[in-house]
Write a protein that holds these residues in place. Structure first.
Motif, PDB file in Angstrom:
ATOM      1  N   GLY A   1      -4.293  14.831   7.364  1.00 15.15           N
ATOM      2  CA  GLY A   1      -4.461  13.817   8.391  1.00 15.15           C
ATOM      3  C   GLY A   1      -5.667  12.927   8.221  1.00 15.15           C
ATOM      4  N   ARG A   2      -6.299  12.975   7.062  1.00 14.61           N
ATOM      5  CA  ARG A   2      -7.477  12.132   6.794  1.00 14.61           C
ATOM      6  C   ARG A   2      -7.260  11.330   5.521  1.00 14.61           C
ATOM      7  NH1 ARG A   2     -12.039  14.070   9.686  1.00 14.61           N
ATOM      8  NH2 ARG A   2     -11.678  16.110  10.680  1.00 14.61           N
ATOM      9  N   ALA A   3      -7.845  10.145   5.462  1.00 15.55           N
ATOM     10  CA  ALA A   3      -7.838   9.341   4.237  1.00 15.55           C
ATOM     11  C   ALA A   3      -9.058   9.728   3.421  1.00 15.55           C
ATOM     12  CB  ALA A   3      -7.862   7.856   4.592  1.00 15.55           C
ATOM     13  N   ILE A   4      -8.816  10.411   2.315  1.00 16.28           N
ATOM     14  CA  ILE A   4      -9.958  10.946   1.545  1.00 16.28           C
ATOM     15  C   ILE A   4     -10.391  10.016   0.425  1.00 16.28           C
ATOM     16  CG2 ILE A   4      -9.404  13.327   2.131  1.00 16.28           C
ATOM     17  CD1 ILE A   4      -8.142  13.625  -0.637  1.00 16.28           C
ATOM     18  N   SER A   5      -9.487   9.073   0.007  1.00 17.55           N
ATOM     19  CA  SER A   5      -9.880   8.117  -1.029  1.00 17.55           C
ATOM     20  C   SER A   5      -8.875   6.979  -1.057  1.00 17.55           C
ATOM     21  CB  SER A   5      -9.944   8.784  -2.414  1.00 17.55           C
ATOM     22  OG  SER A   5      -8.647   9.212  -2.819  1.00 17.55           O
ATOM     23  N   ALA A   6      -9.292   5.854  -1.658  1.00 18.86           N
ATOM     24  CA  ALA A   6      -8.422   4.694  -1.823  1.00 18.86           C
ATOM     25  C   ALA A   6      -8.827   3.987  -3.106  1.00 18.86           C
ATOM     26  CB  ALA A   6      -8.540   3.750  -0.631  1.00 18.86           C
ATOM     27  N   VAL A   7      -7.811   3.532  -3.850  1.00 15.63           N
ATOM     28  CA  VAL A   7      -8.087   2.866  -5.123  1.00 15.63           C
ATOM     29  C   VAL A   7      -7.074   1.754  -5.315  1.00 15.63           C
ATOM     30  CG1 VAL A   7      -6.703   4.571  -6.367  1.00 15.63           C
ATOM     31  CG2 VAL A   7      -8.397   3.216  -7.606  1.00 15.63           C
ATOM     32  N   GLY A   8      -7.566   0.582  -5.770  1.00 15.33           N
ATOM     33  CA  GLY A   8      -6.696  -0.566  -5.968  1.00 15.33           C
ATOM     34  C   GLY A   8      -6.229  -0.677  -7.401  1.00 15.33           C
TER      35      GLY A   8
ATOM     36  N   VAL B   1       0.847  -1.185   0.000  1.00  8.36           N
ATOM     37  CA  VAL B   1       0.000   0.000   0.000  1.00  8.36           C
ATOM     38  C   VAL B   1       0.885   1.239   0.000  1.00  8.36           C
ATOM     39  CG1 VAL B   1      -1.730   1.327   1.288  1.00  8.36           C
ATOM     40  CG2 VAL B   1      -1.865  -1.179   1.206  1.00  8.36           C
ATOM     41  N   ALA B   2       0.528   2.210  -0.835  1.00  4.96           N
ATOM     42  CA  ALA B   2       1.235   3.486  -0.871  1.00  4.96           C
ATOM     43  C   ALA B   2       0.336   4.573  -0.313  1.00  4.96           C
ATOM     44  CB  ALA B   2       1.656   3.828  -2.289  1.00  4.96           C
ATOM     45  N   LEU B   3       0.848   5.314   0.668  1.00  6.36           N
ATOM     46  CA  LEU B   3       0.158   6.495   1.180  1.00  6.36           C
ATOM     47  C   LEU B   3       0.655   7.674   0.373  1.00  6.36           C
ATOM     48  CD1 LEU B   3       0.622   5.864   5.025  1.00  6.36           C
ATOM     49  CD2 LEU B   3      -1.333   5.221   3.604  1.00  6.36           C
ATOM     50  N   ILE B   4      -0.225   8.293  -0.357  1.00 11.14           N
ATOM     51  CA  ILE B   4       0.199   9.384  -1.226  1.00 11.14           C
ATOM     52  C   ILE B   4      -0.464  10.689  -0.773  1.00 11.14           C
ATOM     53  CG2 ILE B   4       0.611   7.858  -3.182  1.00 11.14           C
ATOM     54  CD1 ILE B   4      -2.039   8.747  -4.371  1.00 11.14           C
TER      55      ILE B   4
ATOM     56  N   ALA C   1       5.404   4.651  -5.759  1.00 17.52           N
ATOM     57  CA  ALA C   1       4.023   4.179  -5.635  1.00 17.52           C
ATOM     58  C   ALA C   1       3.673   3.122  -6.670  1.00 17.52           C
ATOM     59  CB  ALA C   1       3.058   5.354  -5.748  1.00 17.52           C
ATOM     60  N   GLU C   2       4.497   2.979  -7.714  1.00 19.30           N
ATOM     61  CA  GLU C   2       4.159   2.060  -8.811  1.00 19.30           C
ATOM     62  C   GLU C   2       4.116   0.602  -8.379  1.00 19.30           C
ATOM     63  OE1 GLU C   2       5.777   4.427 -12.795  1.00 19.30           O
ATOM     64  OE2 GLU C   2       7.105   3.039 -11.720  1.00 19.30           O
ATOM     65  N   ILE C   3       4.839   0.231  -7.324  1.00 19.41           N
ATOM     66  CA  ILE C   3       4.848  -1.176  -6.906  1.00 19.41           C
ATOM     67  C   ILE C   3       3.656  -1.500  -6.002  1.00 19.41           C
ATOM     68  CG2 ILE C   3       7.366  -1.211  -7.016  1.00 19.41           C
ATOM     69  CD1 ILE C   3       7.394  -1.306  -3.957  1.00 19.41           C
ATOM     70  N   ALA C   4       2.858  -0.505  -5.659  1.00 17.56           N
ATOM     71  CA  ALA C   4       1.770  -0.708  -4.704  1.00 17.56           C
ATOM     72  C   ALA C   4       0.588  -1.419  -5.344  1.00 17.56           C
ATOM     73  CB  ALA C   4       1.328   0.634  -4.119  1.00 17.56           C
ATOM     74  N   ASP C   5      -0.124  -2.191  -4.494  1.00 18.46           N
ATOM     75  CA  ASP C   5      -1.383  -2.806  -4.915  1.00 18.46           C
ATOM     76  C   ASP C   5      -2.561  -1.863  -4.698  1.00 18.46           C
ATOM     77  OD1 ASP C   5      -0.024  -5.260  -5.378  1.00 18.46           O
ATOM     78  OD2 ASP C   5      -0.110  -5.692  -3.231  1.00 18.46           O
ATOM     79  N   ARG C   6      -2.357  -0.892  -3.787  1.00 18.11           N
ATOM     80  CA  ARG C   6      -3.441   0.034  -3.468  1.00 18.11           C
ATOM     81  C   ARG C   6      -2.848   1.391  -3.122  1.00 18.11           C
ATOM     82  NH1 ARG C   6      -7.078  -0.028   1.601  1.00 18.11           N
ATOM     83  NH2 ARG C   6      -5.731  -1.774   2.220  1.00 18.11           N
ATOM     84  N   LEU C   7      -3.506   2.450  -3.551  1.00 17.51           N
ATOM     85  CA  LEU C   7      -3.098   3.811  -3.244  1.00 17.51           C
ATOM     86  C   LEU C   7      -4.131   4.430  -2.301  1.00 17.51           C
ATOM     87  CD1 LEU C   7      -2.197   5.077  -6.851  1.00 17.51           C
ATOM     88  CD2 LEU C   7      -0.685   3.972  -5.169  1.00 17.51           C
ATOM     89  N   VAL C   8      -3.632   5.002  -1.197  1.00 19.36           N
ATOM     90  CA  VAL C   8      -4.511   5.670  -0.232  1.00 19.36           C
ATOM     91  C   VAL C   8      -4.101   7.138  -0.207  1.00 19.36           C
ATOM     92  CG1 VAL C   8      -5.280   5.815   2.152  1.00 19.36           C
ATOM     93  CG2 VAL C   8      -4.793   3.576   1.129  1.00 19.36           C
ATOM     94  N   VAL C   9      -5.037   8.014  -0.539  1.00 19.43           N
ATOM     95  CA  VAL C   9      -4.740   9.447  -0.602  1.00 19.43           C
ATOM     96  C   VAL C   9      -4.979  10.055   0.782  1.00 19.43           C
ATOM     97  CG1 VAL C   9      -5.274  11.631  -1.713  1.00 19.43           C
ATOM     98  CG2 VAL C   9      -5.426   9.499  -3.019  1.00 19.43           C
TER      99      VAL C   9
END
Length: 566
Positions: A543-550, A375-378, A531-539
């Motif tokens: 301090g909040r997670a506003i979206s996530a995409v696999g 997972v990549a936190l972006i 981030a390219e090796i990630a299975d999922r990106l969490v934006v």
């Protein structure tokens, strides 16, 4: 001086006892032996001189007087005192240095605790002062307080017993005159010196820190127009230190004068009492001289407490600063709980705020990451990505909510290398690893051939901060250290920041290959290649997670495209 002020000394004394009890006891015993030999030498010499003078008044007594036995005793005592002093200094200083070395190890462990490490990161000068000036100040506790106090009491008791053979009323009177003022004067001096000693310590620290800031940052201070102000601050700290020194010198001078007065009164009293006893025929004139010099010598060890009293305030301040970290235990509030089966990391409605900050670093955030997932936190810098890493690594505690994580290894943005060999830098991650394991990790990080080509191989010495390696090599060495930590989770905080594109891509490829399918990766990044090796990106935003995409879902490639290119 309040009694509770001394409570901070107990952990320090306990550590002294654990580290080197035999050496400390031997040093105290040698010190007592040296002082007692000096007292006996002075007493016997006084008796011998007086007896020889009286015996020389007539031919008969002069011929009958034995000069050999007292002379031999004086030589023996003189040699014993000299030898005792040498071995006492050798033993007490050796024991003290060994204890202080053990103290520094305990402090490193204490300051490595997550909460302490993060607090010191904000003010690193504190760590330097604690490990240097504060530790050095504690040598006074043994050398100038405990040992002199022990020796002084022994000397007082021995003087009472020795004088008791001549006259018990005289012995108790002299004993009270020695022990009571001998302990009261240093105690009063210590009470008076506590505040100026503390002010002097604070002024010294301020002077060092401000002088370093002035020298290292003079260009920036000049550009900001603050150079004169900083010079004034340095001068103010120096003035405070000078004023504290003057106050301490005044107290020490007054204490010395007090001991001089007490000594004069004791000698006058013993002289009168000895003359009276000699006139009454209770003791002889040589024994009266012995009693006089014995009382004089017995007070000397108490006067030796004067220097320890002057430094006791500084010692207490150091003990109060260091005691909480000597036996520090990990803060259980910082340790994440175990996640549910099938999950490696989990946050549940977590809010976190750094001490001294008004805004939250993380606000009501929930996140779950399965075992083996990447997972990549972006998000932009300051969005809260590193704060999430700190929560999972146990470096920060949530104000509310629940954190769960398996064992983790954190690779921070900075590459922390030390002035030591390559082997020693690698063994920070795996102290028991052999050379084969170290080379395997270096091969996996792409640094193995470089190390094999070095004349000293793993024994190659690095300079401060890893000087001698390029930026890419230093990062690969840090990667090798990560690979040696066989934990189920790797936390990577911008792992290729500052590297050129080719090196960075190679590092990410090796991280991905080494992780395999079973290890969980959490990457904090705002760079596309990471981030390219990630299975999922969490934006992450504010301090909040506003979206996530696999991977494979709509929006995954678009999210990657918004990141900073290589």
């Amino acid at each position: 001086m309040k009694p509770r002020s001394f409570s901070a000394l107990f952990p320090v004394i306990a550590l002294f006892w654990r580290e080197r009890r035999g050496g400390l006891m031997a040093g105290a015993a040698l010190s007592a032996f040296t002082v007692l030999a000096g007292i006996a030498l002075l007493g016997v010499s006084g008796w011998f001189v007086t007896a020889a003078a009286i015996a020389g008044l007539t031919t008969a007594t002069a011929l009958a007087f034995d000069v050999f036995t007292p002379s031999a005793a004086i030589r023996f005592l003189a040699l014993s005192r000299t030898a005792g002093r040498y071995f006492e200094r050798l033993q007490t200083h050796d024991a003290t240095l060994r204890v202080l070395a053990g103290l520094r190890v305990s402090l490193f462990r204490g300051f490595a605790a997550p909460g302490a490490a993060r607090a010191l990161e904000l003010r690193p000068a504190r760590l330097l002062f604690r490990l240097t000036a504060d530790v050095d100040a504690l040598d006074s506790l043994y050398l100038r307080v405990l040992v002199p106090g022990f020796v002084a009491i022994i000397a007082g008791l021995v003087a009472i017993v020795a004088l008791g053979v001549l006259s018990w009323p005289l012995a108790f009177a002299v004993g009270a005159a020695i022990v009571l003022p001998g302990l009261a004067l240093p105690a009063l001096a210590a009470r008076a010196a506590e505040r100026p000693a503390r002010r002097r310590a604070h002024a010294q620290e301020a002077l060092r820190a401000r002088t370093v800031d002035l020298v290292a940052g003079q260009s920036e201070l000049a550009l900001a127009g603050e150079l004169f102000t900083q010079r004034h601050r340095v001068s103010a700290a120096d003035t405070r230190e000078r004023e504290a020194d003057i106050a301490l010198n005044r107290i020490e001078t007054n204490t010395g004068f007090g001991f001089d007065v007490v000594t004069a009164l004791i000698l006058a009293g013993v002289l009168l009492a000895g003359a009276g006893l000699a006139e009454a025929g209770t003791i002889t004139a040589p024994l009266a001289a012995l009693a006089l010099l014995l009382a004089f010598a017995a007070l000397e060890p108490f006067a030796g407490l004067r220097r320890g009293a002057m430094e006791l305030g500084r010692t207490l301040l150091s003990a109060r600063r260091l005691s909480p970290r000597i036996n520090a235990t990990p803060d259980t509030a910082l340790q994440p709980d175990q996640p549910q089966p099938g999950f490696a990391l989990a946050l549940e409605s977590v809010t976190m705020r750094y001490e001294g900050r008004v805004a939250n670093a993380v606000t009501d955030l929930s996140l779950a990451i399965r075992t083996g997932e990447k997972v990549a936190l972006i998000g932009q810098s300051g969005a809260g990505k590193s704060s999430l890493m700190a929560l999972f690594a146990g470096e920060a505690a949530p104000a509310s909510g629940h954190v769960a994580a398996l064992a983790t290894t954190l690779l921070t943005q900075r590459t922390e290398l030390f002035q030591d060999t390559l082997r020693a830098n690698l063994k920070l991650a795996a102290p028991q690893a052999g050379d084969d394991a170290l080379m395997a990790a270096l091969d996996a990080a792409g640094l193995g051939d470089t190390v094999r080509g070095l004349p000293a191989g793993l024994d190659t010495e690095l300079g401060e901060g890893g000087l001698g390696l390029s930026g890419g090599q230093a990062r690969r060495l840090a990667l090798a250290r990560l690979l040696l930590r066989d934990t189920p989770i790797w936390l990577l905080d911008e792992p290729t920041e500052g590297l050129d594109g080719k090196t960075a891509r190679d590092v990410m490829t090796k991280i991905n290959a080494s992780a395999g399918n079973d290890r969980t990766l959490l990457i904090a990044t705002h760079i596309r290649r990471e981030a390219e090796i990630a299975d999922r990106l969490v934006v992450i935003h504010s301090g909040r997670a506003i979206s996530a995409v696999g991977r494979g879902e709509p929006g995954f490639e678009a999210a990657l495209a918004e990141l900073r290119p290589d």
